[in-house]
Scaffold this active site. Structure first.
Site, mmCIF file in Angstrom:
data_model
loop_
_atom_site.group_PDB
_atom_site.id
_atom_site.type_symbol
_atom_site.label_atom_id
_atom_site.label_comp_id
_atom_site.label_asym_id
_atom_site.label_seq_id
_atom_site.Cartn_x
_atom_site.Cartn_y
_atom_site.Cartn_z
ATOM 1 N N GLY A 136 3.173 33.444 -16.462
ATOM 2 C CA GLY A 136 2.932 32.302 -15.603
ATOM 3 C C GLY A 136 2.957 32.708 -14.153
ATOM 4 O O GLY A 136 2.998 33.898 -13.819
ATOM 5 N N MET A 154 5.300 32.486 -12.096
ATOM 6 C CA MET A 154 6.589 32.980 -11.604
ATOM 7 C C MET A 154 7.157 34.112 -12.442
ATOM 8 O O MET A 154 8.285 34.543 -12.205
ATOM 9 C CB MET A 154 7.586 31.831 -11.523
ATOM 10 C CG MET A 154 7.140 30.717 -10.601
ATOM 11 S SD MET A 154 8.371 29.427 -10.417
ATOM 12 C CE MET A 154 9.623 30.311 -9.505
ATOM 13 N N GLY A 155 6.439 34.591 -13.451
ATOM 14 C CA GLY A 155 6.990 35.698 -14.215
ATOM 15 C C GLY A 155 6.341 35.870 -15.571
ATOM 16 O O GLY A 155 5.391 35.175 -15.932
ATOM 17 N N ASP A 200 8.031 19.849 -12.915
ATOM 18 C CA ASP A 200 6.866 20.627 -13.346
ATOM 19 C C ASP A 200 6.594 20.399 -14.831
ATOM 20 O O ASP A 200 6.355 21.346 -15.587
ATOM 21 C CB ASP A 200 7.097 22.117 -13.068
ATOM 22 C CG ASP A 200 5.779 22.907 -13.025
ATOM 23 O OD1 ASP A 200 4.708 22.273 -12.880
ATOM 24 O OD2 ASP A 200 5.815 24.147 -13.138
ATOM 25 N N VAL A 246 7.150 36.232 -19.787
ATOM 26 C CA VAL A 246 8.120 35.917 -20.830
ATOM 27 C C VAL A 246 7.921 36.889 -21.987
ATOM 28 O O VAL A 246 6.788 37.073 -22.468
ATOM 29 C CB VAL A 246 7.975 34.458 -21.308
ATOM 30 C CG1 VAL A 246 8.978 34.161 -22.425
ATOM 31 C CG2 VAL A 246 8.186 33.486 -20.145
#
Length: 335
Positions: A24, A26-27, A142, A29
């Site tokens: 995503g 932000m990072g 969000d 997974v």
């Protein structure tokens, strides 16, 4: 230090990153293994852009810790469980429960929209999660299909990614004038910043998410960011026809005035009635369609039914009464 294995990486001397599940804004997974406890987990790796300044990199790390703290404060069956936060090579990682099955966004891309009854079940689960988060002073901010995991097969919906959550009493991490979130699912009061956003803004996002669940896309999707912002704040709101019986709930959640927006309790009542509708059609709803009442509230117990009265012997009929006897009237003497 980060250790490279043959096919996996080991972080913090404990968590083996086995396979990437998704990426995503932000990072990344990962599906991972906690080698100390011998269990499967999900690990979110914060990817730092090397072009970031020292202050920007610090802000990213603080946001990761904020996400972990926000999720850890809220315990609910439909909210992701955070197990640990570690740093390795000055990069933060969040260790969470592993939910097998992918996100609602994955499901929509793979098999298309869900039916209104299943969408109602997902909505009920998310309302329980949001109610618990809001009671703890946490706004998710969000809520979108990519941040809702669907446990397979036929399991629970789980709210994840508290990366931009707002925690009551905590210092904001957003620069003045900056916007964070997903515009297609963001409430108009957050877009215009005319009033402080409260729990009602998450309920707006739920309304947009329900539209996407049954139609495949948010009703505010446009070709440009400016078009999305205009659609959210000004355009006539036209929920998709696929909403069907969900339409009253969706319209209530997508009220632009937060004070007039449908509340969580009433929305859940309406969704439960819709989720149970298949039972009236002759088949049993799935577990996902009708989540159990799992938050602080409990369903009222049914009133006790009094035991049936014992059968009684019929009373004997009264003997027939003899006919009334009339005394003869003596004849009157003549003359």
């Amino acid at each position: 230090m980060l250790t490279e294995g043959e096919n996996a990486r080991l972080i913090a001397g404990r968590y083996r990153l086995d396979a990437r599940l998704g990426r995503g804004g932000m990072g990344v997974v990962w599906r991972a293994t906690d080698q100390l406890l011998g269990r499967r987990v999900a690990v979110k790796e914060m990817v730092l852009d090397p072009a970031l300044s020292l202050d920007e990199a610090r802000l990213q790390r603080e946001r990761t810790l904020r996400e972990a703290r926000a999720a850890a404060q809220v315990k609910h069956p439909h909210i992701i469980v955070v197990h640990d936060v570690v740093e390795d090579g000055e990069r933060p990682y969040i260790v969470m429960e592993l939910v097998e099955g992918g996100s609602l966004a994955d499901r929509l891309a793979r098999t298309g929209p869900v039916d209104p009854a299943e969408a109602a079940g997902i909505g009920i689960a998310l309302l329980g999660a949001l109610r618990t988060a809001h009671a703890a002073g946490v706004l998710h901010r969000d809520l979108k299909p990519a941040n809702v995991l669907l446990e397979a097969p036929g399991g629970r919906a789980v709210l994840t990614d508290f990366g931009i959550a707002q925690v009551s009493g905590a210092t904001t991490l957003t620069a003045t004038g900056a916007f964070v979130g997903s515009p297609e699912y963001t409430a108009p009061e957050r877009m215009s910043a005319q009033s402080p956003a409260g729990p009602e803004s998450d309920l707006w996002s739920l309304g947009a998410l329900l539209c996407a669940a049954v139609s495949g896309a948010s009703p505010f999707r446009r070709d440009s960011l400016g078009g999305v912002l205009h659609a959210v704040v000004y355009d006539e709101i036209r929920p998709p026809a696929a909403c069907g019986p969900l339409l009253p709930v969706v319209r209530g959640l997508l009220e632009r005035d937060p004070a007039a927006r449908l509340g969580a309790d009433r929305a859940e009542e309406m969704l439960r009635a819709l989720a149970l509708a298949p039972a009236a059609a002759g088949h049993t709803p799935t577990r996902r369609c009708v989540p159990e009442v799992s938050d602080a509230r409990t369903a009222p117990e049914p009133a006790p039914v009094p035991p049936p009265e014992p059968a009684r012997e019929p009373a004997p009929e009264p003997a027939p009464r003899p006919a009334a006897q009339t005394a003869p009237v003596p004849a009157r003497p003549a003359g």
